[in-house]
Design an enzyme around this catalytic site. Structure first.
Site, PDB file in Angstrom:
ATOM      1  N   GLN A 162       0.706  -0.921   0.006  1.00 28.23           N
ATOM      2  CA  GLN A 162       0.067  -0.052  -0.003  1.00 28.23           C
ATOM      3  C   GLN A 162       0.945   1.206   0.173  1.00 28.23           C
ATOM      4  OE1 GLN A 162      -3.126   0.887  -0.154  1.00 28.23           O
ATOM      5  NE2 GLN A 162      -2.425   3.028  -0.125  1.00 28.23           N
ATOM      6  N   GLN A 164       0.295   4.483  -1.236  1.00 29.05           N
ATOM      7  CA  GLN A 164      -0.194   5.941  -0.892  1.00 29.05           C
ATOM      8  C   GLN A 164      -0.225   6.178   0.565  1.00 29.05           C
ATOM      9  OE1 GLN A 164      -4.174   6.763  -2.432  1.00 29.05           O
ATOM     10  NE2 GLN A 164      -3.859   8.996  -2.454  1.00 29.05           N
ATOM     11  N   PRO A 289      -6.012  -2.622   4.845  1.00 31.65           N
ATOM     12  CA  PRO A 289      -6.593  -1.332   5.573  1.00 31.65           C
ATOM     13  C   PRO A 289      -7.805  -0.343   4.880  1.00 31.65           C
ATOM     14  CG  PRO A 289      -4.248  -0.860   4.822  1.00 31.65           C
ATOM     15  CD  PRO A 289      -4.716  -2.275   4.347  1.00 31.65           C
ATOM     16  N   GLY A 291     -10.654   0.485   1.642  1.00 28.44           N
ATOM     17  CA  GLY A 291     -11.933   0.012   1.114  1.00 28.44           C
ATOM     18  C   GLY A 291     -11.315  -0.497  -0.309  1.00 28.44           C
ATOM     19  N   GLY A 292     -10.671   0.533  -1.105  1.00 26.32           N
ATOM     20  CA  GLY A 292     -10.072   0.281  -2.309  1.00 26.32           C
ATOM     21  C   GLY A 292      -8.916   0.986  -2.561  1.00 26.32           C
ATOM     22  N   MET A 293      -7.981   0.554  -3.384  1.00 28.87           N
ATOM     23  CA  MET A 293      -6.926   1.626  -3.783  1.00 28.87           C
ATOM     24  C   MET A 293      -6.637   1.274  -5.357  1.00 28.87           C
ATOM     25  SD  MET A 293      -4.337   3.626  -2.627  1.00 28.87           S
ATOM     26  CE  MET A 293      -3.413   4.183  -3.980  1.00 28.87           C
ATOM     27  N   GLU A 294      -6.511   2.733  -5.937  1.00 32.17           N
ATOM     28  CA  GLU A 294      -6.601   2.643  -7.340  1.00 32.17           C
ATOM     29  C   GLU A 294      -5.492   2.487  -8.092  1.00 32.17           C
ATOM     30  OE1 GLU A 294      -6.914   4.973  -4.979  1.00 32.17           O
ATOM     31  OE2 GLU A 294      -5.956   7.056  -5.525  1.00 32.17           O
ATOM     32  N   HIS A 318     -15.614   4.224  -7.687  1.00 28.15           N
ATOM     33  CA  HIS A 318     -15.096   5.059  -6.959  1.00 28.15           C
ATOM     34  C   HIS A 318     -13.530   4.659  -7.492  1.00 28.15           C
ATOM     35  CE1 HIS A 318     -13.235   7.810  -3.691  1.00 28.15           C
ATOM     36  NE2 HIS A 318     -12.292   7.117  -3.801  1.00 28.15           N
ATOM     37  N   GLU A 319     -12.840   3.440  -7.442  1.00 23.77           N
ATOM     38  CA  GLU A 319     -11.663   3.338  -7.667  1.00 23.77           C
ATOM     39  C   GLU A 319     -11.342   3.482  -9.311  1.00 23.77           C
ATOM     40  OE1 GLU A 319      -9.946   3.589  -5.302  1.00 23.77           O
ATOM     41  OE2 GLU A 319     -11.279   3.039  -3.527  1.00 23.77           O
ATOM     42  N   HIS A 322     -10.991   7.123 -10.293  1.00 21.56           N
ATOM     43  CA  HIS A 322      -9.546   7.499 -10.104  1.00 21.56           C
ATOM     44  C   HIS A 322      -8.823   7.282 -11.385  1.00 21.56           C
ATOM     45  CE1 HIS A 322      -8.887   8.871  -5.940  1.00 21.56           C
ATOM     46  NE2 HIS A 322      -9.621   7.773  -5.602  1.00 21.56           N
ATOM     47  N   GLU A 341      -9.419  13.213  -4.488  1.00 21.76           N
ATOM     48  CA  GLU A 341     -10.893  12.341  -3.722  1.00 21.76           C
ATOM     49  C   GLU A 341     -12.250  12.890  -4.214  1.00 21.76           C
ATOM     50  OE1 GLU A 341     -10.428   9.460  -3.164  1.00 21.76           O
ATOM     51  OE2 GLU A 341      -8.305   9.228  -2.573  1.00 21.76           O
ATOM     52  N   ASP A 399      -1.295  11.138   5.902  1.00 20.08           N
ATOM     53  CA  ASP A 399      -2.390  10.270   6.164  1.00 20.08           C
ATOM     54  C   ASP A 399      -3.396  11.284   7.148  1.00 20.08           C
ATOM     55  OD1 ASP A 399      -3.440   7.722   5.921  1.00 20.08           O
ATOM     56  OD2 ASP A 399      -2.923   7.348   7.940  1.00 20.08           O
ATOM     57  N   TYR A 407     -12.936  14.031   0.410  1.00 17.04           N
ATOM     58  CA  TYR A 407     -13.736  13.361  -0.152  1.00 17.04           C
ATOM     59  C   TYR A 407     -15.282  14.077  -0.527  1.00 17.04           C
ATOM     60  CZ  TYR A 407     -10.947   9.346   0.514  1.00 17.04           C
ATOM     61  OH  TYR A 407      -9.851   8.262   0.324  1.00 17.04           O
ATOM     62  N   ARG A 579     -10.219  -3.197   7.898  1.00 14.95           N
ATOM     63  CA  ARG A 579     -10.387  -2.066   7.128  1.00 14.95           C
ATOM     64  C   ARG A 579     -10.595  -0.993   8.013  1.00 14.95           C
ATOM     65  NH1 ARG A 579     -15.470  -1.471   2.808  1.00 14.95           N
ATOM     66  NH2 ARG A 579     -15.149   0.694   2.525  1.00 14.95           N
ATOM     67  N   LYS A 581     -11.580   2.153   7.949  1.00 16.77           N
ATOM     68  CA  LYS A 581     -13.043   3.057   8.022  1.00 16.77           C
ATOM     69  C   LYS A 581     -13.649   2.431   8.963  1.00 16.77           C
ATOM     70  CE  LYS A 581     -17.015   3.520   5.248  1.00 16.77           C
ATOM     71  NZ  LYS A 581     -17.543   2.773   4.044  1.00 16.77           N
TER      72      LYS A 581
HETATM   73  N1  BES Z   1      -7.025   6.398  -2.925  1.00 13.23           N
HETATM   74  C1  BES Z   1      -7.801   6.174  -1.805  1.00 13.23           C
HETATM   75  C2  BES Z   1      -7.287   5.395  -0.633  1.00 13.23           C
HETATM   76  C3  BES Z   1      -5.988   6.082   0.215  1.00 13.23           C
HETATM   77  C4  BES Z   1      -6.096   7.400   0.342  1.00 13.23           C
HETATM   78  C5  BES Z   1      -5.051   5.457   0.671  1.00 13.23           C
HETATM   79  C6  BES Z   1      -5.435   7.947   1.080  1.00 13.23           C
HETATM   80  C7  BES Z   1      -4.046   5.962   1.186  1.00 13.23           C
HETATM   81  C8  BES Z   1      -4.118   7.499   1.482  1.00 13.23           C
HETATM   82  C9  BES Z   1      -8.996   5.007  -2.299  1.00 13.23           C
HETATM   83  O1  BES Z   1      -9.319   5.465  -3.482  1.00 13.23           O
HETATM   84  C10 BES Z   1     -10.179   5.638  -1.366  1.00 13.23           C
HETATM   85  O2  BES Z   1     -10.760   6.608  -1.524  1.00 13.23           O
HETATM   86  N2  BES Z   1     -10.710   4.314  -0.755  1.00 13.23           N
HETATM   87  C11 BES Z   1     -12.038   4.245   0.045  1.00 13.23           C
HETATM   88  C12 BES Z   1     -13.118   3.981  -1.031  1.00 13.23           C
HETATM   89  C13 BES Z   1     -14.182   4.712  -0.749  1.00 13.23           C
HETATM   90  C14 BES Z   1     -14.207   6.263  -0.613  1.00 13.23           C
HETATM   91  C15 BES Z   1     -15.330   4.258  -1.741  1.00 13.23           C
HETATM   92  C16 BES Z   1     -11.615   3.682   1.184  1.00 13.23           C
HETATM   93  O3  BES Z   1     -10.645   2.843   1.185  1.00 13.23           O
HETATM   94  O4  BES Z   1     -12.635   3.533   2.097  1.00 13.23           O
HETATM   95 ZN    ZN Z   2     -10.292   7.495  -3.650  1.00 15.05          ZN
END
Ligand code: BES
Ligand code: ZN
Length: 628
Positions: A162, A164, A289, A291-294, A318-319, A322, A341, A399, A407, A579, A581
């Site tokens: 990971q 980012q 950790p 939901g998703g990473m693009e 969402h991903e 990106h 975001e 972070d 967002y 995760r 979130k």
């Molecule tokens: N790029 C982000 C995840 C991220 C942001 C990782 C900053 C590290 C630092 C990813 O696109 C994201 O926003 N994921 C969200 C998804 C949700 C908003 C649909 C998540 O992981 O919850």
């Molecule tokens: Zn995102």
């Protein structure tokens, strides 16, 4: 008008931006016409002196020692008087450096807990290739090495990265700022019973040698460098989309993501062609950790979106979004994170609207709005400055900026602009924005300039209070309103039940989607009678729900009301899911309802399963210091 990034010939670690087209770097630096410099405080790199353009990565992934040993050979571009090139590293053991084949001097500077260390290598202005041989350390924050038991199959270990925001430097020595792009190719050796995948063109099948080669011909910033190694298989969804997952999750995943091609087409019809060739998703083990990473060409996803009914696929939208906002047009620094975001949430909702209809996407927008209002309200007490869209993360971990603000406040500012100019004009503007600025970076200020030149008058910008949205705390009073008829029905039903104990009629609820249920639960008082919670639970089975979003939402009123029947589920959820979130609000609810002991007991058991990213947040929340 074309906005481009130029490197200039001397000065601090900064990038120079220009609003007019010029041929040469030097000319740019001299002219100072419509130019401004942008400092990225989260990289030690000095791209104006020497900057990377291409990476050749030759790596060996060792599951026994939980290390990656590699040589990163970088093509570089130098200024006329370059004496050094500076990379970012975090806990890497560098054993050898060569410049154009000859061994070279290097120094590793002081370690900073957010930034890691600068790796400085002596070069001459003629230098073309810098090769760094190294092994990753024990604190490689980007890497999570999973034991077999932490996977679905429970037979083979797993590794994922990971990168980012600034974690790439813990597995590759790199110039780790979003403003520096490079192409890459790689050769990776893994155990022969596993497959390696990267944010690049990917193998579709395992081979006997355990050796895989990759090419990424489109330039990316290093936060999009990614790799996953494990026992996963591929299934195509369409000619250019597909999914990688462990065997036991593969068919479920194919079903869950069966609208993938429709989503890509919806996205393309909005804002232009998908630029990256293939679009695949890999379903990672539950400790992921996010939901998703693009990651380009290969979105990394949590298995907690496999709800069985496609109800959580907005995360995929969402991903995917990106691939334009973020991966094509990239935030210049982490202070401009909302450009990644906020645009992506906007685009996500537009994809969802196209594929599933407006009354569906407006439910999502409504949930987004509630989340924003709550988050902004909480943050105004503790960290008001982080409620500005333009962040100030100097001296901090980027972070810290990952909150609801970039967002959802970002989303609503864009929606406000859409409502002002009308959708047709806004869509044309956005399409152009992506096309004009693809493969380059954007600052908040550049975006405002671009907006003024291409869409809005100064008066309109003032009228919309865009400066307040971006540079001031809190939520401006012109926050767009979301009307969702489907949620109105839910509000009425919930209100009635709260007053009378009469549950909504089955004819009403039988067509409710996950989002209506989420809205129903989110609207419950935070503290209420456990009898009433039990009545709901008996009727709708929330405690035993297999939908991760429903579970996490249900934990809020139940934990805060001391509804004991949920405790077992809370514990098993926190132990199996990583995760962040979901973890943060759940642990918070335990702490805030006088169950800190219970929270700590669970945390001690669960912590070894969590990724460093989640651990860092939760250690702070729980004031936890690991026993040595
Ligand atoms: N790029 C982000 C995840 C991220 C942001 C990782 C900053 C590290 C630092 C990813 O696109 C994201 O926003 N994921 C969200 C998804 C949700 C908003 C649909 C998540 O992981 O919850
Ligand atoms: Zn995102």
């Amino acid at each position: 008008m074309k906005i481009k990034t130029f490197l200039f010939a001397a000065g601090a670690s900064s990038l120079l931006f220009s609003c007019n087209n010029q041929e040469t770097v030097e000319k740019k630096a001299e002219e100072h016409v419509h130019t401004h410099t942008v400092e990225d405080v989260h990289t030690y790199a000095k791209p104006e002196e020497a900057v990377v353009t291409h990476l050749n990565w030759d790596a060996n992934v060792n599951f026994d020692t939980k290390t990656i040993s590699a040589t990163a050979t970088w093509d570089i571009k130098t200024s006329e008087d370059a004496k050094q090139i500076t990379f970012d590293i975090f806990d890497l053991n560098v054993s050898k450096v060569t410049v154009d084949g000859a061994e070279a001097n290097f120094t590793v500077g002081d370690f900073d807990e957010n930034m890691g260390s600068p790796l400085t290598i002596d070069i001459s202005p003629e230098a073309k290739k810098v090769a760094i041989t190294y092994t990753t350390g024990d604190n490689a924050r980007a890497l999570q090495w999973l034991d077999a038991e932490q996977t679905a199959g429970k037979k083979k270990p797993f590794l994922f990265t990971q990168s980012q925001a600034i974690l790439a430097r813990s597995w590759v020595p790199t110039q780790d700022g979003p403003g520096i792009r490079f192409t890459y190719d790689a050769k990776v050796k893994v155990p022969s019973d596993m497959i390696a995948l990267m944010s690049a063109d990917n193998p579709k099948e395992r081979n006997e040698t355990g050796e895989y080669t990759f090419k990424m011909p489109q330039p990316i910033p290093s936060y999009l460098l990614a790799m996953a190694v494990g026992d996963v298989q591929f299934k195509a969804i369409s000619a250019r989309t597909g999914v990688y997952a462990e065997e036991s999750l593969l068919d479920t995943s194919v079903y869950e993501f069966s609208d993938l091609e429709n989503m890509v087409q919806a996205a393309e019809s909005l804002y232009g062609p998908y630029a990256w060739g293939q679009y695949d998703i890999i379903v990672l083990p539950p400790s992921f950790p996010f939901g998703g990473m693009e990651n380009p060409r290969l979105t990394f996803a949590t298995p907690t979106i496999l709800a069985g009914d496609k109800s959580l696929v907005s995360l995929v939208a969402h991903e995917l979004a990106h691939s334009w906002s973020g991966n094509l047009v990239t935030n210049a620094t982490w202070d401009d994170f909302w450009l990644n975001e906020g645009f992506t949430v906007y685009f996500e909702h537009r994809i969802m609207e196209k594929v599933y209809g407006k009354d569906y996407s407006e439910m999502l927008a409504s949930l987004t709005r509630q989340e924003l209002i709550e988050a902004a309200h909480d943050m105004m007490e503790t960290m008001p400055n982080d409620t500005k869209l333009k962040l100030d993360l100097k001296g901090r971990n980027p972070d810290d900026g990952v909150t609801s603000i970039p967002y959802n406040k970002g989303y609503f500012m864009l929606r406000l602009i859409e409502e002002k100019v009308g959708r047709e004009k806004f869509d044309a503007f956005l399409k152009n924005y992506f096309e004009t600025n693809k493969f380059s970076v954007m600052t908040t200020e550049q975006f405002l300039d671009y907006l003024e030149e291409n869409l809005l008058t100064k008066e309109q910008m003032d009228e919309l209070k865009l400066n307040e949205w971006i540079y001031e705390t809190g939520i401006p009073d012109n926050l767009p309103v979301v009307k969702s008829n489907r949620f109105n029905v839910v509000d009425t039903a919930r209100g009635q039940w709260l007053m009378t104990d009469i549950l909504p009629m089955e004819e009403l609820t039988e067509n409710w989607t996950t989002h209506e249920w989420l809205h129903f639960i989110n609207g419950l008082p935070r503290k209420m009678s456990t009898d009433k919670l039990a009545a709901l639970d008996a009727e709708y089975g929330f405690t035993k729900s297999g939908n991760s979003e429903i579970s996490a939402a249900w934990f809020q009123p139940t934990i805060r009301s001391n509804y004991e029947p949920v405790y077992g589920k809370v514990e098993s959820f926190l132990i199996s899911v990583g995760r962040r979130k979901f973890l943060t609000p759940t642990y918070k609810a335990l702490i805030e309802s006088d169950k800190k002991d219970m929270a700590l007991d669970i945390y001690k058991k669960a912590r070894p399963n969590y990724h460093a990213v989640s651990r860092e947040t939760l250690d702070e929340l729980m004031d936890y210091h690991q026993e040595k």
